[in-house]
Write a protein that holds these residues in place. Structure first.
Motif, mmCIF file in Angstrom:
data_model
loop_
_atom_site.group_PDB
_atom_site.id
_atom_site.type_symbol
_atom_site.label_atom_id
_atom_site.label_comp_id
_atom_site.label_asym_id
_atom_site.label_seq_id
_atom_site.Cartn_x
_atom_site.Cartn_y
_atom_site.Cartn_z
ATOM 1 N N ILE A 66 80.645 53.351 29.618
ATOM 2 C CA ILE A 66 80.272 54.284 30.688
ATOM 3 C C ILE A 66 81.556 54.881 31.241
ATOM 4 C CG2 ILE A 66 79.213 54.472 32.976
ATOM 5 C CD1 ILE A 66 77.570 51.920 32.202
ATOM 6 N N ASP A 67 81.599 56.206 31.334
ATOM 7 C CA ASP A 67 82.816 56.856 31.836
ATOM 8 C C ASP A 67 83.171 56.341 33.228
ATOM 9 O OD1 ASP A 67 83.150 58.361 29.522
ATOM 10 O OD2 ASP A 67 81.965 60.030 30.305
ATOM 11 N N ILE A 68 82.236 56.453 34.155
ATOM 12 C CA ILE A 68 82.430 55.945 35.511
ATOM 13 C C ILE A 68 81.101 55.352 35.972
ATOM 14 C CG2 ILE A 68 82.927 56.539 37.922
ATOM 15 C CD1 ILE A 68 84.790 58.745 36.868
ATOM 16 N N LEU A 69 81.165 54.164 36.546
ATOM 17 C CA LEU A 69 79.988 53.503 37.094
ATOM 18 C C LEU A 69 80.179 53.385 38.596
ATOM 19 C CD1 LEU A 69 77.297 51.990 36.635
ATOM 20 C CD2 LEU A 69 78.653 49.897 36.387
ATOM 21 N N ALA A 70 79.147 53.766 39.335
ATOM 22 C CA ALA A 70 79.214 53.738 40.793
ATOM 23 C C ALA A 70 77.894 53.215 41.346
ATOM 24 C CB ALA A 70 79.506 55.137 41.340
ATOM 25 N N ILE A 71 77.881 52.987 42.642
ATOM 26 C CA ILE A 71 76.668 52.601 43.359
ATOM 27 C C ILE A 71 76.544 53.512 44.562
ATOM 28 C CG2 ILE A 71 75.537 50.762 44.678
ATOM 29 C CD1 ILE A 71 76.805 48.757 42.798
ATOM 30 N N ASP A 72 75.319 53.999 44.814
ATOM 31 C CA ASP A 72 75.118 54.853 45.990
ATOM 32 C C ASP A 72 74.696 53.986 47.181
ATOM 33 O OD1 ASP A 72 72.334 54.443 45.830
ATOM 34 O OD2 ASP A 72 71.923 56.407 45.005
ATOM 35 N N PRO A 73 74.608 54.571 48.370
ATOM 36 C CA PRO A 73 74.293 53.766 49.556
ATOM 37 C C PRO A 73 72.948 53.041 49.494
ATOM 38 C CG PRO A 73 75.186 55.887 50.212
ATOM 39 C CD PRO A 73 74.942 55.942 48.727
ATOM 40 N N GLU A 74 72.014 53.527 48.654
ATOM 41 C CA GLU A 74 70.708 52.883 48.506
ATOM 42 C C GLU A 74 70.729 51.776 47.459
ATOM 43 O OE1 GLU A 74 70.903 56.457 48.478
ATOM 44 O OE2 GLU A 74 70.668 56.286 50.647
ATOM 45 N N GLY A 75 71.899 51.506 46.884
ATOM 46 C CA GLY A 75 72.024 50.444 45.896
ATOM 47 C C GLY A 75 71.729 50.865 44.471
ATOM 48 N N GLN A 76 71.464 52.143 44.255
ATOM 49 C CA GLN A 76 71.196 52.612 42.892
ATOM 50 C C GLN A 76 72.479 52.631 42.079
ATOM 51 O OE1 GLN A 76 67.926 55.875 42.630
ATOM 52 N NE2 GLN A 76 69.232 56.405 44.365
ATOM 53 N N ALA A 77 72.412 52.127 40.862
ATOM 54 C CA ALA A 77 73.535 52.258 39.944
ATOM 55 C C ALA A 77 73.600 53.717 39.508
ATOM 56 C CB ALA A 77 73.342 51.352 38.740
ATOM 57 N N VAL A 78 74.782 54.292 39.545
ATOM 58 C CA VAL A 78 74.966 55.696 39.175
ATOM 59 C C VAL A 78 75.855 55.745 37.938
ATOM 60 C CG1 VAL A 78 75.767 57.970 39.921
ATOM 61 C CG2 VAL A 78 74.748 56.388 41.594
ATOM 62 N N ILE A 79 75.272 56.225 36.855
ATOM 63 C CA ILE A 79 75.993 56.375 35.605
ATOM 64 C C ILE A 79 76.570 57.779 35.596
ATOM 65 C CG2 ILE A 79 75.738 56.617 33.105
ATOM 66 C CD1 ILE A 79 73.730 54.132 35.180
ATOM 67 N N VAL A 80 77.886 57.878 35.630
ATOM 68 C CA VAL A 80 78.560 59.177 35.639
ATOM 69 C C VAL A 80 79.065 59.432 34.224
ATOM 70 C CG1 VAL A 80 80.410 60.571 36.648
ATOM 71 C CG2 VAL A 80 79.260 58.811 38.042
ATOM 72 N N GLU A 81 78.512 60.460 33.595
ATOM 73 C CA GLU A 81 78.882 60.805 32.224
ATOM 74 C C GLU A 81 79.630 62.137 32.240
ATOM 75 O OE1 GLU A 81 79.615 60.619 28.320
ATOM 76 O OE2 GLU A 81 78.864 59.001 29.588
ATOM 77 N N LEU A 82 80.844 62.120 31.714
ATOM 78 C CA LEU A 82 81.720 63.288 31.720
ATOM 79 C C LEU A 82 81.770 63.927 30.344
ATOM 80 C CD1 LEU A 82 84.723 61.560 33.523
ATOM 81 C CD2 LEU A 82 82.886 62.872 34.589
ATOM 82 N N LYS A 83 81.798 65.262 30.343
ATOM 83 C CA LYS A 83 82.022 66.001 29.100
ATOM 84 C C LYS A 83 82.978 67.138 29.399
ATOM 85 C CE LYS A 83 79.539 63.724 26.215
ATOM 86 N NZ LYS A 83 80.233 62.478 26.003
ATOM 87 N N ARG A 84 83.900 67.328 28.501
ATOM 88 C CA ARG A 84 84.899 68.376 28.668
ATOM 89 C C ARG A 84 84.289 69.757 28.473
ATOM 90 N NH1 ARG A 84 90.463 69.111 25.314
ATOM 91 N NH2 ARG A 84 89.055 69.431 23.597
ATOM 92 N N GLY A 85 83.354 69.889 27.604
ATOM 93 C CA GLY A 85 82.722 71.179 27.338
ATOM 94 C C GLY A 85 81.252 71.136 27.697
ATOM 95 N N SER A 86 80.421 71.551 26.761
ATOM 96 C CA SER A 86 78.969 71.524 26.927
ATOM 97 C C SER A 86 78.403 70.788 25.722
ATOM 98 C CB SER A 86 78.439 72.949 26.979
ATOM 99 O OG SER A 86 77.039 72.957 26.919
ATOM 100 N N ASN A 87 77.714 69.685 25.985
ATOM 101 C CA ASN A 87 77.192 68.884 24.886
ATOM 102 C C ASN A 87 75.768 68.467 25.231
ATOM 103 O OD1 ASN A 87 76.486 66.711 23.162
ATOM 104 N ND2 ASN A 87 78.643 66.285 22.779
#
Length: 165
Positions: A66-87
């Motif tokens: 996973i590029d970046i993994l975060a948690i929001d204030p409601e406790g949801q896991a947030v999967i952050v997926e990055l792409k340099r272009g458009s895929n």
């Protein structure tokens, strides 16, 4: 984006270029910039996130990360997926990670951070710590978005309640 020319008292349009043209790499540049200034970056996007890790192994069964993994204030896991272009496969990759993370328990998250970071996360949450990872959501960050990705995201969101931003 515009820049102010105080001498001539005008706005000038800043030149635009793609990440490729600017020789920016996905992991070494984009991911690192976001990681190093995550509060400023996510605030600018209207997101309030507690960043857990980067290049996080989602499962022992696959080597993708996973590029970046975060948690929001409601406790949801947030999967952050990055792409340099458009895929158009960006969303599929993020969905796969969300499916793997959905199997995690609270100890899996706790293992990714220090004791001080864990305490900071608990303070950040607007819900009880037991609410962590009851739901997952996707945050797709790219230079552009393929029509197929946008159509699929809209359908998943409207028909199945998947939170994709």
């Amino acid at each position: 984006m515009l820049k102010l020319d105080r001498t001539r008292k005008i706005f000038d349009r800043l030149p635009t270029s793609s990440f490729t043209e600017a020789a920016l790499l996905e992991r070494a540049d984009l991911q690192e910039c976001i990681w190093n200034s995550s509060d400023a970056f996510f605030t600018e996007m209207g997101e309030r996130l507690f960043v857990i890790g980067k290049e996080v192994l989602a499962s022992d069964s696959v080597q993708d990360r996973i590029d970046i993994l975060a948690i929001d204030p409601e406790g949801q896991a947030v999967i952050v997926e990055l792409k340099r272009g458009s895929n158009k496969l960006q969303m599929l990759q993020a969905i796969s990670y969300a499916g793997m993370v959905a199997r995690w328990n609270i100890d899996d998250f706790r293992a990714l951070v220090s004791e001080d970071e864990w305490e900071a996360l608990i303070d950040f949450l607007e819900v009880d710590v037991d609410e962590i990872n009851r739901r997952q959501r996707l945050l797709l960050i790219a230079e552009g978005y393929d029509y197929a990705l946008l159509s699929g995201a809209e359908w998943l969101s409207e028909q199945h309640g998947v939170d994709i931003r």
